[in-house]
Design an enzyme around this catalytic site. Structure first.
Site, mmCIF file in Angstrom:
data_model
loop_
_atom_site.group_PDB
_atom_site.id
_atom_site.type_symbol
_atom_site.label_atom_id
_atom_site.label_comp_id
_atom_site.label_asym_id
_atom_site.label_seq_id
_atom_site.Cartn_x
_atom_site.Cartn_y
_atom_site.Cartn_z
ATOM 1 N N CYS A 120 6.205 12.703 -13.979
ATOM 2 C CA CYS A 120 5.816 12.906 -12.581
ATOM 3 C C CYS A 120 6.826 13.836 -11.939
ATOM 4 O O CYS A 120 7.973 13.905 -12.380
ATOM 5 C CB CYS A 120 5.773 11.573 -11.829
ATOM 6 S SG CYS A 120 4.986 11.738 -10.215
ATOM 7 N N LYS A 200 -3.563 3.600 -10.026
ATOM 8 C CA LYS A 200 -2.291 3.477 -9.313
ATOM 9 C C LYS A 200 -2.578 3.571 -7.823
ATOM 10 O O LYS A 200 -3.114 4.572 -7.343
ATOM 11 C CB LYS A 200 -1.337 4.586 -9.743
ATOM 12 C CG LYS A 200 -0.017 4.566 -8.973
ATOM 13 C CD LYS A 200 0.970 5.597 -9.492
ATOM 14 C CE LYS A 200 2.242 5.592 -8.656
ATOM 15 N NZ LYS A 200 3.238 6.554 -9.161
ATOM 16 N N ARG A 210 11.623 3.887 -4.668
ATOM 17 C CA ARG A 210 11.885 5.207 -4.075
ATOM 18 C C ARG A 210 13.350 5.341 -3.666
ATOM 19 O O ARG A 210 13.890 6.444 -3.685
ATOM 20 C CB ARG A 210 10.920 5.463 -2.913
ATOM 21 C CG ARG A 210 9.499 5.653 -3.451
ATOM 22 C CD ARG A 210 8.464 5.876 -2.373
ATOM 23 N NE ARG A 210 7.129 5.792 -2.957
ATOM 24 C CZ ARG A 210 6.008 5.784 -2.252
ATOM 25 N NH1 ARG A 210 6.064 5.866 -0.938
ATOM 26 N NH2 ARG A 210 4.844 5.706 -2.863
ATOM 27 N N GLU A 238 -11.636 5.392 -12.282
ATOM 28 C CA GLU A 238 -10.405 6.087 -12.697
ATOM 29 C C GLU A 238 -10.046 5.738 -14.137
ATOM 30 O O GLU A 238 -9.689 6.602 -14.938
ATOM 31 C CB GLU A 238 -9.223 5.694 -11.787
ATOM 32 C CG GLU A 238 -9.177 6.394 -10.442
ATOM 33 C CD GLU A 238 -8.599 7.808 -10.527
ATOM 34 O OE1 GLU A 238 -8.450 8.338 -11.644
ATOM 35 O OE2 GLU A 238 -8.306 8.386 -9.472
ATOM 36 N N LYS A 253 -1.504 -0.604 -11.490
ATOM 37 C CA LYS A 253 -0.217 -0.668 -10.808
ATOM 38 C C LYS A 253 -0.427 -0.673 -9.311
ATOM 39 O O LYS A 253 -1.180 0.155 -8.829
ATOM 40 C CB LYS A 253 0.618 0.557 -11.215
ATOM 41 C CG LYS A 253 1.906 0.726 -10.444
ATOM 42 C CD LYS A 253 2.575 2.020 -10.797
ATOM 43 C CE LYS A 253 3.834 2.144 -9.958
ATOM 44 N NZ LYS A 253 4.476 3.426 -10.111
ATOM 45 N N TYR A 318 11.124 -5.044 -14.246
ATOM 46 C CA TYR A 318 12.587 -4.999 -14.143
ATOM 47 C C TYR A 318 13.212 -6.300 -14.631
ATOM 48 O O TYR A 318 14.420 -6.400 -14.707
ATOM 49 C CB TYR A 318 12.989 -4.667 -12.695
ATOM 50 C CG TYR A 318 12.360 -3.366 -12.256
ATOM 51 C CD1 TYR A 318 12.920 -2.156 -12.626
ATOM 52 C CD2 TYR A 318 11.154 -3.357 -11.553
ATOM 53 C CE1 TYR A 318 12.300 -0.951 -12.298
ATOM 54 C CE2 TYR A 318 10.538 -2.157 -11.202
ATOM 55 C CZ TYR A 318 11.114 -0.964 -11.582
ATOM 56 O OH TYR A 318 10.502 0.221 -11.261
HETATM 57 C C1 PBG Z 1 6.539 8.014 -9.409
HETATM 58 C C2 PBG Z 1 6.530 6.559 -9.629
HETATM 59 C C3 PBG Z 1 6.615 5.553 -8.670
HETATM 60 C C4 PBG Z 1 6.709 4.354 -9.358
HETATM 61 C C5 PBG Z 1 6.642 4.642 -10.715
HETATM 62 N N1 PBG Z 1 6.506 6.018 -10.869
HETATM 63 C C6 PBG Z 1 6.741 5.618 -7.200
HETATM 64 C C7 PBG Z 1 5.700 6.217 -6.380
HETATM 65 O O1 PBG Z 1 4.587 6.517 -6.818
HETATM 66 O O2 PBG Z 1 6.014 6.430 -5.211
HETATM 67 C C8 PBG Z 1 6.879 3.004 -8.713
HETATM 68 C C9 PBG Z 1 7.512 1.964 -9.558
HETATM 69 C C10 PBG Z 1 8.028 0.790 -8.820
HETATM 70 O O3 PBG Z 1 7.861 0.625 -7.586
HETATM 71 O O4 PBG Z 1 8.638 -0.057 -9.486
HETATM 72 N N2 PBG Z 1 5.335 8.653 -9.425
#
Ligand code: PBG
Length: 328
Positions: A120, A200, A210, A238, A253, A318
């Site tokens: 990403c 997502k 973030r 999706e 997610k 985590y």
């Molecule tokens: C980035 C990404 C994010 C997460 C995983 N990859 C953040 C977002 O989309 O803002 C979130 C993971 C988490 O909150 O543990 N694209």
């Protein structure tokens, strides 16, 4: 047969009887541990909103990942924090990028560890969005889908060349699974699977991540590419598209607020399915446990078990290392 002939409590009488009819089992093999990697040496910078997690330099990452291996956690997923950011997220790709070098270091120290590279742009762009920015006809900035596909493909191919076992696009651009599949195949990397963040959602539960990845959007939000939490049919669409485009594993997610979708994806597609127990789900239980309001271990394991019961094969969490320790 009904009460009093049939009594549900009979099989709940002792721990051994309960274990005999337990339907769902959580094991370390189901878990994927996320790590945040940054430049430097000897660096373990704790992430305040995610107690127990740190931004790690590559040497410390190798040591930490060694703990995952020792605990029987088969896989890790990597997020990079670069020194410099630009509008196109260039620092995320190529042999100079921190994740590229982290993959190489991990694979040489722990060849048996499955190294998954998150793909990403948001950690690498100065505006914090998951793709290149363009101006819409109404003058508002937005992420340019098709330009972003090339950048994502370049990133995915570079991580696969570094030795990643799986690439995992989390950007939510349309067509990215097909684009990345094409790039990998053209680059002689047809054996590398794609784990797609398929459904997502634009969720408020990503807040702590973030902070950890230093990736909040500098303007606007992610609602023009991540999904509306209200939509289940669309989530299934999706997932279906990602499967058609060649995804090897699909993902829902966040996890706990979306158990209905984990269940529906399992039922509808019967496809390898991951769920991401995201940073906010982690932080809520951590904070409540620190306040003495609930038992972290019991609450975390109950949540993870529930994600599995709903139908996930794999859980990104985590708690992966802690859960493996608790389950041992
Ligand atoms: C980035 C990404 C994010 C997460 C995983 N990859 C953040 C977002 O989309 O803002 C979130 C993971 C988490 O909150 O543990 N694209």
């Amino acid at each position: 047969m009904n009460f009093p002939g049939y009594r549900m409590r009979r099989m709940r009488r002792t721990p051994a009887l309960r274990a005999m009819i337990r339907e769902t089992k959580l094991s370390p093999e189901d878990l994927i541990m996320p790590y945040f990697v940054r430049e430097g040496e000897g660096i373990e910078r704790p992430i305040a909103s995610m107690p127990g997690n740190s931004q790690l330099s590559i040497d410390c990452l190798v040591a930490r990942a060694g703990e995952s291996v020792a605990l029987g956690v088969p896989a890790v997923i990597l997020f990079g924090i670069p020194e410099v950011k630009d509008p196109l997220g260039r620092s995320g790709s190529g042999p100079e990028s921190v994740v590229y070098r982290a993959i190489q270091a991990l694979k040489s120290a722990h060849p048996e560890l499955v190294v998954i590279a998150d793909v990403c742009l948001c950690e690498y762009t100065d505006h914090g969005h998951c793709g290149a920015i363009t101006e819409r006809r109404d003058g508002q900035p937005d992420v340019d889908n098709d330009v972003t596909l090339d950048l994502l493909t370049e990133m995915a191919v570079s991580y696969a060349e570094a030795g990643a076992d799986i690439v995992a696009p989390s950007d939510m651009m349309d067509g990215r699974v097909a684009a990345i599949r094409g790039g990998l195949d053209a680059g002689g990397l047809s054996e590398i699977p794609i784990m797609a963040y398929s459904a997502k959602f634009a969720s408020s539960f990503y807040g702590p991540f973030r902070d950890a990845a230093e990736s909040p959007p500098q303007f606007g939000d992610r609602k023009t590419y991540q999904m509306d939490p209200a939509n289940a049919e669309e989530a299934l669409r999706e997932v279906g598209l990602d499967i058609e485009e060649g995804a090897d594993i699909v993902m829902v997610k966040p996890a706990l607020p979306y158990l209905d979708l984990i269940h529906q994806v399992r039922e509808r597609f019967g496809y390898p399915l991951a769920a991401y127990n995201v940073s906010g789900e982690f932080a809520m239980i951590k904070a409540a446990a620190q306040a003495g309001w609930l038992d972290e271990r019991a609450a975390a394991l109950e949540g993870l078990l529930s994600i599995k019961r709903a139908g996930a094969d794999l859980i990104l969490t985590y708690w992966a290392n802690d859960a493996a320790r608790w389950l041992a």
